[in-house]
Design a protein around this motif. Structure first.
Motif, short mmCIF file in Angstrom:
data_model
loop_
_atom_site.label_atom_id
_atom_site.label_comp_id
_atom_site.label_asym_id
_atom_site.label_seq_id
_atom_site.Cartn_x
_atom_site.Cartn_y
_atom_site.Cartn_z
N VAL A 259 0.82 -1.20 0.12
CA VAL A 259 0.08 -0.07 0.19
C VAL A 259 0.85 1.29 -0.09
N TYR A 260 2.02 1.19 0.79
CA TYR A 260 2.92 2.31 0.86
C TYR A 260 3.41 2.41 -0.45
N LEU A 261 3.87 1.31 -1.21
CA LEU A 261 4.73 1.57 -2.37
C LEU A 261 3.61 2.35 -3.71
N LEU A 262 2.23 1.87 -3.44
CA LEU A 262 1.18 2.36 -4.36
C LEU A 262 1.02 4.09 -3.92
N SER A 263 1.05 4.19 -2.82
CA SER A 263 1.12 5.61 -2.28
C SER A 263 1.88 6.69 -2.85
N GLN A 264 3.20 5.83 -3.35
CA GLN A 264 4.30 6.71 -3.57
C GLN A 264 4.32 6.89 -5.21
N MET A 265 3.19 6.56 -6.00
CA MET A 265 3.10 6.69 -7.57
C MET A 265 3.02 8.06 -7.63
N ASP A 266 3.54 8.54 -8.50
CA ASP A 266 3.47 9.91 -9.26
C ASP A 266 2.10 9.87 -9.92
N SER A 267 1.29 10.88 -9.53
CA SER A 267 -0.09 11.02 -10.04
C SER A 267 -0.29 12.17 -11.00
N SER A 268 0.88 12.81 -11.34
CA SER A 268 0.66 14.07 -12.04
C SER A 268 0.25 14.11 -13.51
N ASP A 269 0.61 12.86 -14.23
CA ASP A 269 -0.02 12.41 -15.48
C ASP A 269 -1.08 11.45 -15.21
N LYS A 270 -2.22 11.74 -15.23
CA LYS A 270 -3.36 10.96 -14.95
C LYS A 270 -3.24 9.55 -15.88
N ASP A 271 -3.04 9.89 -16.80
CA ASP A 271 -3.40 8.65 -18.18
C ASP A 271 -2.36 7.68 -17.62
N SER A 272 -0.94 8.17 -17.28
CA SER A 272 0.03 7.19 -16.97
C SER A 272 -0.16 6.42 -15.83
N TYR A 273 -0.56 7.12 -14.70
CA TYR A 273 -0.95 6.65 -13.33
C TYR A 273 -2.01 5.79 -13.52
N THR A 274 -3.27 6.12 -13.97
CA THR A 274 -4.10 5.20 -13.80
C THR A 274 -4.01 3.81 -14.88
N LYS A 275 -3.11 4.23 -15.69
CA LYS A 275 -2.86 2.74 -16.64
C LYS A 275 -2.03 1.90 -15.81
N ALA A 276 -1.03 2.57 -15.19
CA ALA A 276 0.13 1.71 -14.29
C ALA A 276 -0.95 0.98 -13.20
N LEU A 277 -1.78 1.46 -12.54
CA LEU A 277 -2.48 1.00 -11.75
C LEU A 277 -3.58 -0.12 -12.23
N ASP A 278 -4.07 0.44 -13.29
CA ASP A 278 -5.13 -0.68 -13.87
C ASP A 278 -4.54 -1.89 -14.26
N THR A 279 -3.14 -1.85 -14.90
CA THR A 279 -2.34 -3.07 -15.02
C THR A 279 -2.13 -4.08 -14.05
N LEU A 280 -2.08 -3.28 -12.73
CA LEU A 280 -1.82 -4.19 -11.48
C LEU A 280 -3.21 -4.77 -11.29
N PHE A 281 -4.23 -4.02 -11.14
CA PHE A 281 -5.70 -4.68 -10.77
C PHE A 281 -5.84 -5.58 -11.70
N GLU A 282 -5.58 -5.81 -13.18
CA GLU A 282 -5.95 -6.71 -13.86
C GLU A 282 -5.15 -7.92 -14.00
N THR A 283 -4.08 -7.93 -13.43
CA THR A 283 -2.96 -9.07 -13.19
C THR A 283 -3.03 -9.46 -11.97
N ALA A 284 -3.62 -8.88 -10.99
CA ALA A 284 -3.40 -9.13 -9.40
C ALA A 284 -3.83 -10.60 -9.32
N GLU A 285 -3.07 -11.10 -8.49
CA GLU A 285 -3.55 -12.67 -7.57
C GLU A 285 -4.16 -12.00 -6.38
N ASN A 286 -4.64 -12.88 -5.47
CA ASN A 286 -5.47 -12.44 -4.31
C ASN A 286 -5.07 -11.48 -3.44
N ASN A 287 -3.58 -11.81 -3.13
CA ASN A 287 -2.92 -10.94 -2.10
C ASN A 287 -2.71 -9.66 -2.49
#
Length: 268
Positions: free
Chosen positions: A72-100
């Motif tokens: 959670v801390y690492l996610l909170s460190q992500m640079d959100s200044s570029d919304k498209d890049s930021y959301t794309k990076a997180l969407d990739t994690l959501f889409e490939t995530a295992e349970n934990n």
């Protein structure tokens, strides 16, 4: 102190020096390197349980594993200044995530930028059949209370009731109680009773402010239940409501009226 800094301060209370060094080496990285670090975290961080009762941005971290907190801390460190890049990076994690990983992502929602963007991810977690993922959005997480529509909120609460989960752990439970939810609880009770089953007694805490004739009949049913918890719930509802017939009904049950009850007695 920012929420991200608060997360790191809590991490330092539980992490070894070697773990802290690894975290610090990753925390200032690019979106892509933080993605990689998020996935790799369990290889470098232990599953030590966090026993703190503190909240960070209204999120309880008690009984989390350390690797979940670090993620959670690492996610909170992500640079959100570029919304498209930021959301794309997180969407990739959501889409490939295992349970934990999914649990950590849902847990991180209160710390992510653009909260409206993550609404579908949050409501997907409510629909999840994976208990840990559902629990991450439902319990001790302020995101639903702050951002869910009434419909989405009611679906979350009703799923907890349907599955006998502890609704008192839902943040904002009393504040977001509403008429439609009270009616739905009554309807669910009728379905359960018709099948010879019950609903958790503490679910009735959500009907006190929304009493009507139909719900009042339900409360009368609870008073004659063989389950003591149902009788306690009926007493508490009648004490809390302004519905005059409920006050009159309570007078008929002096053996209950003269006892001191609380909803916490029904929390399991």
């Amino acid at each position: 102190m920012s929420f991200s800094e608060q997360l790191f301060e809590k991490i330092k209370e539980y992490a070894t020096s070697k773990e802290i060094t690894w975290i610090e080496s990753k925390a200032s990285g690019s979106l892509q390197s933080l993605q990689t670090a998020f996935v790799a975290t369990p290889r470098f961080i232990s599953k030590t349980l966090i026993q703190s009762t503190e909240t960070i941005n209204d999120l309880s971290i008690k009984d989390w594993s350390l690797d979940r907190l670090v993620r959670v801390y690492l996610l909170s460190q992500m640079d959100s200044s570029d919304k498209d890049s930021y959301t794309k990076a997180l969407d990739t994690l959501f889409e490939t995530a295992e349970n934990n990983e999914a649990v950590a992502l849902i847990s991180a929602l209160p710390f992510l930028a653009f909260p409206d963007y993550w609404m579908l991810r949050a409501t997907d977690a409510v629909r999840s059949n994976i208990g840990l993922v559902f629990d991450a959005i439902a319990f001790q997480n302020p995101f639903p209370m702050q951002y869910f529509s009434e419909l989405a909120w009611n679906q979350l609460v009703l799923k907890c009731i349907f599955n006998d989960k502890p609704i008192h752990r839902i943040q904002g439970l009393n504040e977001r109680a509403n008429q439609e939810l009270a009616i739905s609880i009554s309807n669910l009770a009728h379905e359960r009773w018709a099948a010879g089953r019950t609903i958790p007694a503490q679910a009735w805490r959500l009907v006190s402010k929304f009493m009507n004739e139909a719900i009042f009949k339900d409360i009368c049913t609870l008073f004659v239940s063989q389950n003591q918890n149902d009788q306690i719930a009926a007493t508490l509802v009648c004490n809390e409501t302004d519905f005059s017939a409920a006050k009159e009904e309570l007078e008929k049950h002096q053996e209950l009226q003269n006892k001191t009850f609380s909803w916490s007695m029904l929390e399991v």
